[in-house]
Structure formats: C-alpha cells, structure tokens
Design a protein around this motif. Structure first.
Motif, mmCIF file in Angstrom:
data_model
loop_
_atom_site.group_PDB
_atom_site.id
_atom_site.type_symbol
_atom_site.label_atom_id
_atom_site.label_comp_id
_atom_site.label_asym_id
_atom_site.label_seq_id
_atom_site.Cartn_x
_atom_site.Cartn_y
_atom_site.Cartn_z
ATOM 1 N N ALA A 174 0.850 -1.215 0.064
ATOM 2 C CA ALA A 174 0.028 0.057 -0.024
ATOM 3 C C ALA A 174 0.894 1.230 0.065
ATOM 4 O O ALA A 174 0.459 2.273 -0.432
ATOM 5 N N ALA A 175 2.088 1.193 0.594
ATOM 6 C CA ALA A 175 2.915 2.435 0.733
ATOM 7 C C ALA A 175 3.574 2.703 -0.802
ATOM 8 O O ALA A 175 4.034 3.947 -0.859
ATOM 9 N N ALA A 176 3.454 1.901 -1.736
ATOM 10 C CA ALA A 176 3.957 2.254 -2.811
ATOM 11 C C ALA A 176 3.292 2.573 -4.065
ATOM 12 O O ALA A 176 3.851 2.389 -5.256
ATOM 13 N N VAL A 177 1.837 2.580 -3.814
ATOM 14 C CA VAL A 177 1.036 2.413 -5.024
ATOM 15 C C VAL A 177 0.373 3.662 -5.283
ATOM 16 O O VAL A 177 0.416 4.643 -4.323
ATOM 17 N N PRO A 178 -0.193 3.978 -6.468
ATOM 18 C CA PRO A 178 -0.854 5.361 -6.818
ATOM 19 C C PRO A 178 -2.194 5.270 -5.974
ATOM 20 O O PRO A 178 -2.622 4.365 -5.423
ATOM 21 N N ALA A 179 -2.796 6.597 -6.186
ATOM 22 C CA ALA A 179 -4.112 6.701 -5.474
ATOM 23 C C ALA A 179 -5.058 5.741 -5.617
ATOM 24 O O ALA A 179 -6.039 5.353 -5.040
ATOM 25 N N ALA A 180 -5.380 5.211 -7.126
ATOM 26 C CA ALA A 180 -6.425 4.423 -7.390
ATOM 27 C C ALA A 180 -6.254 3.107 -6.759
ATOM 28 O O ALA A 180 -7.203 2.638 -6.315
ATOM 29 N N GLU A 181 -4.937 2.539 -6.861
ATOM 30 C CA GLU A 181 -4.805 1.315 -6.061
ATOM 31 C C GLU A 181 -4.935 1.323 -4.832
ATOM 32 O O GLU A 181 -5.588 0.575 -3.931
ATOM 33 N N LEU A 182 -4.657 2.378 -4.032
ATOM 34 C CA LEU A 182 -4.765 2.562 -2.675
ATOM 35 C C LEU A 182 -6.153 2.833 -2.135
ATOM 36 O O LEU A 182 -6.542 2.084 -1.169
ATOM 37 N N ARG A 183 -6.983 3.269 -3.162
ATOM 38 C CA ARG A 183 -8.288 3.366 -2.784
ATOM 39 C C ARG A 183 -8.919 1.988 -2.961
ATOM 40 O O ARG A 183 -9.606 1.641 -1.884
ATOM 41 N N THR A 184 -8.506 1.297 -3.810
ATOM 42 C CA THR A 184 -8.864 -0.213 -3.890
ATOM 43 C C THR A 184 -8.574 -0.987 -2.773
ATOM 44 O O THR A 184 -9.404 -1.719 -2.148
ATOM 45 N N ILE A 185 -7.272 -0.586 -2.317
ATOM 46 C CA ILE A 185 -6.860 -1.465 -1.143
ATOM 47 C C ILE A 185 -7.669 -1.011 0.092
ATOM 48 O O ILE A 185 -7.871 -1.995 0.740
ATOM 49 N N LEU A 186 -7.911 0.002 0.310
ATOM 50 C CA LEU A 186 -8.662 0.509 1.671
ATOM 51 C C LEU A 186 -9.970 -0.142 1.576
ATOM 52 O O LEU A 186 -10.722 -0.408 2.394
ATOM 53 N N ARG A 187 -10.463 -0.189 0.358
ATOM 54 C CA ARG A 187 -11.786 -0.598 0.256
ATOM 55 C C ARG A 187 -11.886 -2.269 0.572
ATOM 56 O O ARG A 187 -12.673 -2.715 1.083
#
Length: 838
Positions: A174-187
């Motif tokens: 999670a610390a190395a991904v763009p916002a779109a993938e971070l949003r998916t991870i948090l979801r």
C-alpha cells in the motif's frame, strides 16, 4: 453412514481398484466436471476419494480439474492436496467460498492444504479477503464486517491463513501504489475496520495508519492522467451539450455524442455532421425519457417511446417518421430509460481492429492493427499509416509492444482482451486497457497496479477513438512526471484534473485516519450466531406488512450468511442520530441489510416478546428475537416518551440521496419504500421534531411503547435468561374460552403460541417439536394458522401484544394475559396503528 450406503461404497471402491492404471483419476475428473455447477459438498465422494488416495498416488496419473476459472468442491481439492494426490487445475481464479460456508453438511475440512497449494493459493487468498465484502456472505455495503461473521471466517484454519497472507500482502504494497490502487486496497480492507478486525490483524493494519495520502496522489500524477489528452473537435461539441444528458453511441468508424436536443457524428477524420433533434412533446411516463440516437450502417437513427410503440426518424431525413417495429429495426432490447443490449468489447474497446492468428511456434500471442487517417496524432504510435500493438511472450512474462517498438509489461491483473495500446505521454509510456463496459485504466509500470481509472461517464471520447487525441499541455504533462503534486499546468482542464487528484488526497487521508483510530475503539461485542437477518425475519413473519408480498414468508432454510445488518443498524442508530459518521457511511446505512418492514412492530413489541418467551418457538428464532428486542431497547425505540419518531414521508424528487440532510432533520433512513413519477417515499427514524417543508409530507407515524419500555424489555430478557422459555400449558386454552375468547381450540392454541406459522409456503413443514408440544396435528396447525393468517398483520400484532403481560414475570407464573387477549379480540378491528397526517 447406513449399512446400505457402506456396502455400495465398498463395491465402487473395489471396482475402481480393479480398473486399469489411470482409470480412477479419469473417472474422478469426469465426475468433478459434472459437479462443477452443483452447490454443496458430497460426504460420500470425500469418503471414497479418501479410501482411494493410495491408489491415486500409486498410479501417478493426475486428476484433471474442470475447464473454467471457477473452483468448486473445495473440500475434495483440499483432500487431494493433503493426500499428495497428483492433479492439474489450470486457470483457477474464482473460489466459491459463500457456497462452502453455507453448507453445514458433513465432510467439511480445514482447507489448509487447499490454501497452500500453488494451483489455488493466489486466487484463494484474494477470495478470502473479498468474501468479507460480499453481500452473499452477509457483509453490509461500505461497512466493517459484523464481528460474528469475522469470527465465522476465522474459525476455518485455511481461510484464516489465506486472510492473513492477503492482508499482509496488500498492506505491504500500500505504501508504494498510486491513489487508484490505494483506494482499492482501503476498500478491500474496509471489512476489517473494527475493533474485532484490529484484534485479528492489527499488526498489518498499523501499516495503513502510517500511509501518506498525498504521496500516493503524487504517484498518480507521475503515472499520468487521461485529461492530459484532448480531441479538440470532440471537446467543443460536448461542451455545447447538457452534461447531465450526454450519451455516446459507437459503430466504427462512426461515433455519435448527443443530449436530448443535439447530436454530433464523428468519423476518424473529424466532425462529420451535426443534427438538431426534432422530437415532439410526449405526455405521461414516456415524456420523461429523452430521445435516443443509435447508429445503423452509417446512419443516425433518432428514436423515442410513445404509447403506440417506438417511433423514430433517420437524422438525414427528419420529416419521415415511422414505427421501428413496422420497419424491422431492432435496438437491441432498448426499454424505457435503460439499455439492455449486452456490451460488445469490439464496440467499446478497440472497434475496427483485426486480430491475426497465432504463428506456429512463435512468441506473438495477439496482434491488433488499424489504419490511421492522414495527419492523425497517433498517441498509441504509428508506422506506415497504421496504429496497433502486439501481445508478446518474453522470458520475464508478457509485454504489450506498440507498432512503433515501444513496450510495457502486462500486469497480472490486466484484462488482455481489453488492451487499447501503449499510450505515449510526455515523459513516459503507459499501458491502457478498457473493460467491456468502457472503463479505462492507465497502468503504473513501476508497481503493475492501476495508476488511474476512468469510468465510462467521462467527458473524454471512448478509448477506441483515442488515436484522435493529442497532448493538450506538453509542458504541464512533463512537469507531472517530476513527481510534484503542485506541478504547473497552463491548460485549465489539466489544471482542474490535477486539483481533482489533490482532492483525492483529502478523501484518502480521512479513510486512513479511520484506520488510525482503531486502537482506541471499544471492543466489538458478538451476539448469538442465530441472531442473523433470516432468523429475525422468520421471528417477525406475520407481524409485518411489507410492500413486497414475498418478504413476509418464512424462510425454511435460514442462511447464516444472511448477515447481521438489522442488529448492526440498531447498534449504531443512537450515534448516527447524533451526527456521527461520514456521508458515505450514512449512505451505506441506508442500504444496509435490514429486515423489510421492521419498524411496524415498534407499536406492539409485546407480540415479539411473547414469541420469544414461549417454549414452542424454535431456539434459533428465540435467540434472534431476544437480540432484536435488546437492540431496540438500547437504540431508544421502546419508549413512548423518547424524543424519537418513526415516520414515513413522501418527498418531491425521485433521487434524494440523503433525505435527512435534504430536509434539515436529525434522522436515519429506516426502511426502503420506493420512488417514481417525481416522488420518493422514505421511512425514517427522526430525533426531535419533523420540520415542515414545502417538498415533504408526512403520511404515517409509528407509535412507540406499545407494550413496555426499555426497562421492561431488559427485565424480560433477564428472566428468559435465568428461567428459560415459559413452558406451553394446554390448560391455557379452556381458560381463554372462559375469559371470553370465543374461538375454536386449535385457533386459540395458534394464537397463544405466537401464531408463528401464519405465513408459510405450501411446502413448509411445521417442526415436529412444535406439534408435539401443542398436541396439534400438522393439518390442524395448518388450518388454524391459515385462519389466523387471514387477519391483517396489524390486527395480529395487536392481539399478540395484548396477550403479553405488562409485567414479564407473569408469563412464567400464570401464562399469557388471557383477559386482555379476549378483550382485544372482542373489540372492533382497529385502524392501522399509524397517525395519518393530512
């Protein structure tokens, strides 16, 4: 296992042992293929395979799994893996975990060997975490998973191991991904955002707490934004349209974009035609839907619905209207307000492309080429007037190679049929893919994750026409590649896109803060495993009158995975009414899995207590009703003096996302009603007064406190816990007749046992324990239940509420309040227990 089954199983085993080498594996493979769409496990098959494991190992012939991406029969594959039986299962991608959890039959295994096997490991880990967000598992939309369901998942060793591995993996990257993938991870991690989730996975969730949202947005800008590109003629045309009604139609090489009044048609060379739509005014329902434009063999058809059928005209012949049915024109199942035609990837992704066969012995897997018009910008690259790409196998994996030689890796999560090409942006090349519904993804080459996701509602043209686009601000785009969120951009559209990306950081930071607060949250409490929605629904069946007649029926096979949405909603109701939670959480509560019509019993909670307190009520339903009553009391919905009101309102406006905020009330959406014809109906729990509003009308109020108050409910629950349910006594029936209840004995018995089975399907079998306790035959119970079931639900609620003593201890000492029941029966049937406002 019966003796007959044991003998049959032994016979099959002997025959398979006597068969030739590989025959047991072949027969098992054929059986698994036949069972691939059959839900549930087979304990007999598991027993047989367990006995034959030594023979299957000795043969060394692999069991071939069914073709397809979905894996079922998890226990059997777990057994094969645990017994080291050779097998092959290629392409496993989807694991049917919900069906496995719902099957409580014999033969369930730990799934540890299944979780560790390379053929299933990655797909299983993804499935374990995604299952926690699935409504089929009982999860609520955008809400933390109920602690009961989380405990249920963790009780399976293989699922617990898969969850830990996947949570570890997604939080680590999670610390190395763009916002779109971070949003998916948090979801994906949202189900674990609770004290129960933190207790199980806190060491991994702490990584989320340390994330920096702004850094992820900088990575997004570095990856690239679709808004960096522009097709000027298309932009100019779209700017003239009503942005709320813009629609796009595709038929390569033509592209049409329109609203209710104007349509523009493009081909690869630019704007081809502009049409002003001539659609006559229509009254009634059909007049509320705009005309639709579709392309047919190079012509634009304008069509609309009328009472007489679908009418239309060709845009190049506006004076000649006709009925589409009479002319044999098919719009692909178009209905009022919707498009039912299934999407075609060839239309939405790369229309007009041609795929060439795979060369024998070559590494080229797929090729796409398309001719470009002279002078086209070619952001996907071009050679000799053609644009396109190849999918190529290289030693390190798969790459997508542009026609001009540029190449990028193909991420494992990318959808190969949706490859649009290798996009040339200032400062770097990006892989672009699109799914069959037109959602476009720009991939980050460093993390092989989505750098930006653009849904089909964008103002940009469909990705199949991106070869008409060029960079709108090359200097600004190049500045974004430097990795600074404040990079200058001269073009206002690009500048707005950068500002919108920066706003994402605020949303992501708020989501991260909610994970950061987890260590301070009070411990989550579990409830009875039986207190799920299906058992609450069954316990209240017959007392409710929802608008959907199917929702009042009892469900003979209650699913534990139906979830605990009803109790979850009541648990957070006081804090929600006080203003806690984000708009997204309020929206999620609106769509949470509540029992339809539940608010109606608030005027007669004595009826619910009577059902819960009698020994004739099945134990699972008793536990569900007790949990429901306790939650109602804790939420403040049992006291007539409380500052709470349950109202149904009709509002002007069909699409009101948050009626409480819309009309300035401290309220929570309690129960879905519906909308249409410019109006919407909402049932809400309101704290304080219902404020007058010119767009709002109160049509009913449900009174609270029809039996006792919160203290009465708690006293009842304490007595039930200490003494157990009140035993049914046959002498209550003649005593009720003596009290003046002039009904047949069977009907009285049905009433005094809570009228549990008044709403059942014809094939429903009343439990034998109920029949033996009451002394009724199945036919007598069914006849009496149908007679009582003919009463309006509000009448039955009133009768059973009257039968429950105001002092709960009396139920154990002398039984139901027969005098009050008889008096309620003799009284005229009441109006529905609602106050109708003018």
């Amino acid at each position: 296992m019966t003796a007959a089954n044991e003998e049959r199983l032994g016979l099959i085993e002997r025959r398979l042992r006597a068969s030739g080498k590989g025959e047991p594996a072949g027969r098992l493979a054929r059986l698994l293929t036949a069972r691939s769409h059959v839900p549930g496990r087979s304990a007999v098959l598991l027993e047989l395979v367990g006995r034959l494991a030594d023979r299957l190992r000795a043969d060394g012939v692999p069991v071939i799994g069914p073709a397809g991406l979905t894996v079922s029969d998890l226990d059997l594959w777990d057994l094969l893996a645990a017994e080291a039986v050779p097998f092959e299962f290629t392409g496993a991608r989807f694991i049917q975990l919900t069906n496995w959890f719902d099957d409580d039959g014999p033969g369930r295994r730990t799934l540890l060997a299944f979780a560790a096997h390379p053929a299933f490991r990655d797909a299983f880990r993804r499935a374990c975490l995604d299952e926690l967000s699935s409504h089929t598992f009982g999860a609520e939309r955008e809400s933390p998973l109920h602690p009961n369901l989380l405990a249920r998942a963790l009780s399976v060793p293989g699922v617990a191991a898969g969850l830990e591995a996947e949570v570890d993996a997604v939080t680590a990257r999670a610390a190395a991904v763009p916002a779109a993938e971070l949003r998916t991870i948090l979801r994906r991690l949202q189900p674990l955002r609770s004290s129960a989730g933190y207790a199980a996975f806190g060491r991994y969730l702490d990584r989320v707490s340390r994330l920096d949202a702004a850094t992820s947005v900088v990575r997004t800008l570095r990856c690239g934004l679709p808004a960096e590109l522009v097709w000027p003629e298309y932009d100019t045309a779209v700017a003239e349209l009503d942005q709320q009604r813009v629609r796009v139609e595709r038929q390569w090489p033509l592209l049409a974009v329109h609203d209710a009044g104007t349509a523009f048609v493009f081909d690869p060379s630019g704007l081809l035609a502009r049409y002003e739509l001539r659609v006559s005014d229509r009254e009634g329902l059909f007049g509320r839907f705009p005309a639709r434009c579709t392309l047919h063999d190079g012509r634009l058809l304008v069509s609309w619905h009328t009472d007489a059928g679908e009418r239309g005209y060709w845009a190049d012949s506006p004076g000649a209207e006709f009925l589409l049915d009479a002319d044999g024109i098919d719009l692909g199942g178009f209905m009022v307000g919707s498009v039912t035609r299934p999407p075609d990837p060839a239309e939405h992704v790369i229309p007009g492309g041609r795929f060439e066969p795979v060369p024998d012995g070559g590494t080229l897997l797929r090729r796409w080429r398309r001719a470009l018009p002279p002078g086209a910008p070619a952001p996907f690259g071009a050679v000799d007037g053609e644009t396109g790409w190849d999918l190529v196998q290289v030693p390190d994996g798969l790459v997508v190679r542009s026609v001009d030689g540029r190449q990028v890796p193909l991420p494992s999560e990318a959808w190969p049929p949706g490859i649009a090409g290798v996009l040339r942006l200032p400062g770097g090349d990006r892989l672009v893919t699109a799914d069959a519904f037109g959602t476009v993804t720009l991939w980050d080459p460093q993390t092989a994750t989505p750098g930006f996701v653009l849904d089909k509602r964008s103002s940009l043209p469909p990705v199949g026409w991106w070869d008409q686009m060029r960079s709108r601000d090359p200097v600004g785009s190049a500045a974004l590649r430097t990795g600074t969120s404040g990079a200058p951009a001269a073009d206002p559209v690009l500048r707005a896109a950068v500002e919108e990306a920066a706003e994402d950081a605020v949303e992501l930071a708020a989501a991260i803060a909610r994970f950061r607060a987890l260590p301070q949250e009070p411990a989550s409490s579990t409830v009875s495993p039986h207190a799920h929605n299906d058992n609450v629904r069954n316990g209240l069946a017959g007392l409710l009158a929802p608008w959907n007649p199917y929702t009042v029926r009892r469900r003979p096979n209650a699913r534990p995975s139906s979830g605990y949405g009803m109790l979850s909603y009541l648990a957070v109701l006081p804090a929600a009414l006080a203003g806690a939670g984000t708009p997204a959480e309020r929206h999620a509560r609106r769509w949470s899995g509540k029992v339809p019509g539940w608010t109606q019993v608030l005027s007669g909670l004595g009826a619910v207590a009577l059902r819960a307190g009698l020994s004739t009520t099945p134990e699972p339903e008793r536990e569900a009703l007790v949990a429901f009553l306790t939650a109602v009391a804790d939420a403040g919905l049992a006291d007539s003096g409380a500052d709470l009101t349950v109202v149904t309102v009709v509002a002007k406006g069909e699409h009101i996302a948050d009626p409480a905020a819309e009309f300035g009330m401290a309220a929570e959406f309690a129960d879905g009603i519906g909308s249409g014809l410019g109006l919407s109906c909402h049932r809400m729990v309101v704290a304080g007064p219902v404020l007058p509003h010119d767009r709002l009308r109160v049509v009913e109020r449900v009174p609270l406190g029809g039996w006792g108050d919160a203290a009465t409910i708690r006293r009842f629950v304490a007595l039930l816990t200490a003494r157990g349910p009140a035993r049914w006594r046959p002498e209550w029936v003649p005593a009720a007749v003596a009290a003046g209840l002039n009904l047949p004995p069977d009907t009285i018995t049905t009433l005094l046992t809570g009228a549990l089975y008044v709403t059942v399907n014809d094939d429903y079998v009343v439990p034998s324990e109920h029949l033996s306790a009451t002394g009724l035959s199945a036919d007598a119970e069914r006849t009496a239940a149908r007679q009582v079931g003919a009463l309006p639900p509000e009448r039955l609620l009133q009768l059973l509420n009257a039968a429950m003593p105001h002092e709960p201890a009396v139920l154990w000492e002398s039984g139901p309040d027969l005098a009050s029941l008889a008096s309620a029966w003799r009284s005229a049937p009441p109006d529905p227990p609602y106050e109708f406002a003018p």
